[in-house]
Structure formats: C-alpha cells, structure tokens
Design an enzyme around this catalytic site. Structure first.
Site, short mmCIF file in Angstrom:
data_model
loop_
_atom_site.label_atom_id
_atom_site.label_comp_id
_atom_site.label_asym_id
_atom_site.label_seq_id
_atom_site.Cartn_x
_atom_site.Cartn_y
_atom_site.Cartn_z
CG ASP A 16 52.86 -47.85 -13.69
OD1 ASP A 16 51.95 -48.35 -12.97
OD2 ASP A 16 54.17 -48.17 -13.52
CB ILE A 17 47.38 -47.47 -11.85
CG1 ILE A 17 46.16 -46.93 -10.75
CG2 ILE A 17 47.56 -49.01 -11.59
CD1 ILE A 17 44.68 -47.52 -11.04
CG ASN B 173 41.81 -63.32 -10.73
OD1 ASN B 173 41.56 -64.01 -9.69
ND2 ASN B 173 43.10 -63.10 -11.24
N GLY C 29 48.42 -58.25 -16.45
CA GLY C 29 47.87 -56.76 -16.63
C GLY C 29 48.37 -56.20 -15.18
CB VAL C 30 46.28 -53.24 -14.03
CG1 VAL C 30 44.87 -53.42 -13.60
CG2 VAL C 30 46.66 -51.65 -13.31
CG ASP C 31 45.54 -58.82 -10.46
OD1 ASP C 31 45.92 -58.22 -9.10
OD2 ASP C 31 44.75 -59.73 -10.36
CB SER D 164 36.24 -55.30 -18.10
OG SER D 164 35.92 -55.90 -16.83
N GLY E 28 41.20 -54.96 -20.83
CA GLY E 28 42.72 -55.67 -21.24
C GLY E 28 42.28 -57.22 -21.48
CE1 TYR F 25 39.54 -61.95 -16.41
CE2 TYR F 25 38.13 -60.32 -15.33
CZ TYR F 25 38.74 -61.48 -15.26
OH TYR F 25 39.14 -62.08 -14.20
N1 AR6 Z 1 48.80 -48.76 -14.92
C1 AR6 Z 1 47.55 -48.44 -15.63
N2 AR6 Z 1 46.93 -48.93 -16.42
C2 AR6 Z 1 47.34 -50.42 -16.61
C3 AR6 Z 1 48.55 -50.91 -16.02
C4 AR6 Z 1 49.23 -50.08 -15.11
N3 AR6 Z 1 50.34 -50.26 -14.39
N4 AR6 Z 1 48.93 -52.11 -16.54
C5 AR6 Z 1 47.74 -52.63 -17.54
N5 AR6 Z 1 47.08 -51.53 -17.46
P1 AR6 Z 1 43.94 -55.55 -17.51
P2 AR6 Z 1 41.07 -56.73 -17.24
C6 AR6 Z 1 45.62 -51.28 -18.32
O1 AR6 Z 1 44.11 -57.02 -18.46
O2 AR6 Z 1 40.95 -56.38 -18.53
C7 AR6 Z 1 44.52 -59.94 -14.63
O3 AR6 Z 1 44.98 -61.19 -15.01
C8 AR6 Z 1 45.66 -52.41 -19.37
O4 AR6 Z 1 46.43 -51.85 -20.65
O5 AR6 Z 1 44.98 -55.32 -16.37
O6 AR6 Z 1 39.95 -56.23 -16.13
C9 AR6 Z 1 43.15 -60.05 -13.42
O7 AR6 Z 1 43.94 -61.17 -12.43
C10 AR6 Z 1 44.06 -52.19 -19.88
O8 AR6 Z 1 43.76 -50.84 -20.30
O9 AR6 Z 1 42.36 -55.95 -16.77
C11 AR6 Z 1 42.10 -60.75 -14.11
O10 AR6 Z 1 42.37 -62.16 -14.50
C12 AR6 Z 1 43.66 -52.07 -18.39
O11 AR6 Z 1 44.57 -51.82 -17.63
C13 AR6 Z 1 42.32 -60.10 -15.58
O12 AR6 Z 1 43.58 -59.53 -15.72
C14 AR6 Z 1 42.84 -53.29 -17.79
O13 AR6 Z 1 43.65 -54.46 -18.24
C15 AR6 Z 1 41.35 -58.81 -15.54
O14 AR6 Z 1 41.30 -58.34 -16.76
#
Ligand code: AR6
Length: 186
Positions: free
Chosen positions: A16-17, A30, A38-40, A131, A133, A135
C-alpha cells in the site's frame, strides 16, 4: 525484486503506497488536484485534509486556477503520511487512437516526478502504477513505459532509490517481466 542501475536502485514491491516511508510518494491524480478514487483517494484519506488545502494553494498560486496538465508534476508535503512529500502527477486516459502521444505523456509523468524529487534533494521515491486503474491504460504497455522511463533516468542521474509500489501480485509479475527485459536484453 531490486536491481542496481548506475549506483541507484529500482525495486518492485507489492504494498500500500500510503504506508511507504520513502522521501516522496507519487499520486496518480487528476488535473483538478482535488482528490478522487483509486490511489488518489487513498492518499488523500491517509494524509488528512491539509493535503487538499495544499493542492488548492497550488491550483490558485502556481497554476493560476488552471488544471495540472497530463504528464506534469507538482509537490506538496505529506502531512499525516509516513512520506515527507507527495508528488502529484496526472497520467493519460487510455485511448487507442492516440497511443503514441499518450505513451510520451505517461513517460513524462515518471521523468518529471523524478526530476522534481531531485530538485528537492530527495533520494527515495515510490510510484504507483500510473494510469492503469480508472484511466484504463493496458498494463503491459504502461509497465514497459514506467520501467524504461525510470531506468533511463537512473542510468543518467545520481538519485537513490526508486520503488514501483504495486497493488497486486498480478501487476508485480507484469512489471517484473519488463524489468527482466532491461536487465537481460535478448
Ligand atoms: N497503493 C498502491 N497502489 C494502489 C493503491 C494503494 N493504496 N490504491 C490503488 N492502487 P488508479 P489512474 C493502484 O485508478 O488509472 C483517480 O480518481 C490501482 O490498483 O488509482 O491513474 C484520480 O483522481 C492501480 O493499479 O489511477 C484520477 O481521476 C493503480 O494504483 C484517476 O483515478 C492506479 O490506479 C487516475 O486513474
């Protein structure tokens, strides 16, 4: 898995980051910088509400109200996170018809984040899989870009430790395949 590149290290881990205690963690944000899923969402939740306040200040003062462009990066404190800083970058939304432009922007996310960390004299950074997840970037394509971008940067700079912090074993093996390719090119 950890490899040495020009005196620096590149590590892949499943974690978990928000728990990483590197100098900086990178947020796959974003352009609004106001948080999301997601991670944000996880980073904002763990850092506490001062993070969104710091992002608002950047939007107003540095970006003059505009959104952060895809591929660019900005830095804030980490507040309640173990990491001292959060580097916020905006990955591209996958769209097959525009792939090569998007690939370049995804590369910019990694390079600009590393450059910003270097400008702040930081020596360790953790990235999520930007990107891939919400995206919807194809995972193998994004992994190749991430590994090549970080690899190139470490090859030509004295930095320290870069970690790809992946959310599943499946993701880990895709990244490992790409890292194996740059260590043992055939
Ligand atoms: N630790 C590590 N990796 C994680 C964690 C965590 N706690 N949580 C999720 N991931 P995403 P994107 C992984 O969707 O595709 C947001 O709404 C996840 O499983 O977080 O760049 C922003 O505001 C995946 O492998 O990011 C933007 O609108 C990776 O992180 C949009 O999502 C990225 O998934 C960005 O989408």
């Amino acid at each position: 898995m950890k490899v040495e590149i020009n005196g620096n290290t590149l590590e892949l881990t499943v974690a978990d980051i928000t728990k990483q205690n590197t100098d900086a963690i990178v947020n796959a944000a974003n352009g609004t910088l106001m948080g999301g899923g997601g991670v944000d969402g996880a980073i904002h939740q763990a850092a506490g509400s001062k993070l969104v306040q710091a992002c608002k200040t950047i939007r107003e003062q540095k970006l003059h109200g505009e959104r952060l462009s895809t591929g660019e990066a900005v830095i804030t404190n980490g507040f309640q996170l173990p990491a001292a800083y959060v580097i916020h970058t905006v990955g591209p939304v996958w769209n097959e018809s525009n792939a090569s432009t998007l690939d370049q922007r995804l590369m910019n996310c990694y390079i600009n984040s590393l450059q910003l960390a270097s400008n702040y004299d930081l020596s360790s950074i953790s990235f999520p899989s930007i990107s891939t997840g919400i995206y919807r970037y194809p995972l193998d394509r994004a992994a190749q870009i991430a590994i090549r971008s970080i690899g190139q940067y470490l090859q030509s700079h004295r930095f320290g430790e870069a970690t790809m912090t992946l959310s599943s074993k499946d993701d880990y093996y895709v990244y490992k395949t790409e890292l194996d390719k740059i260590i043992n090119p055939t």
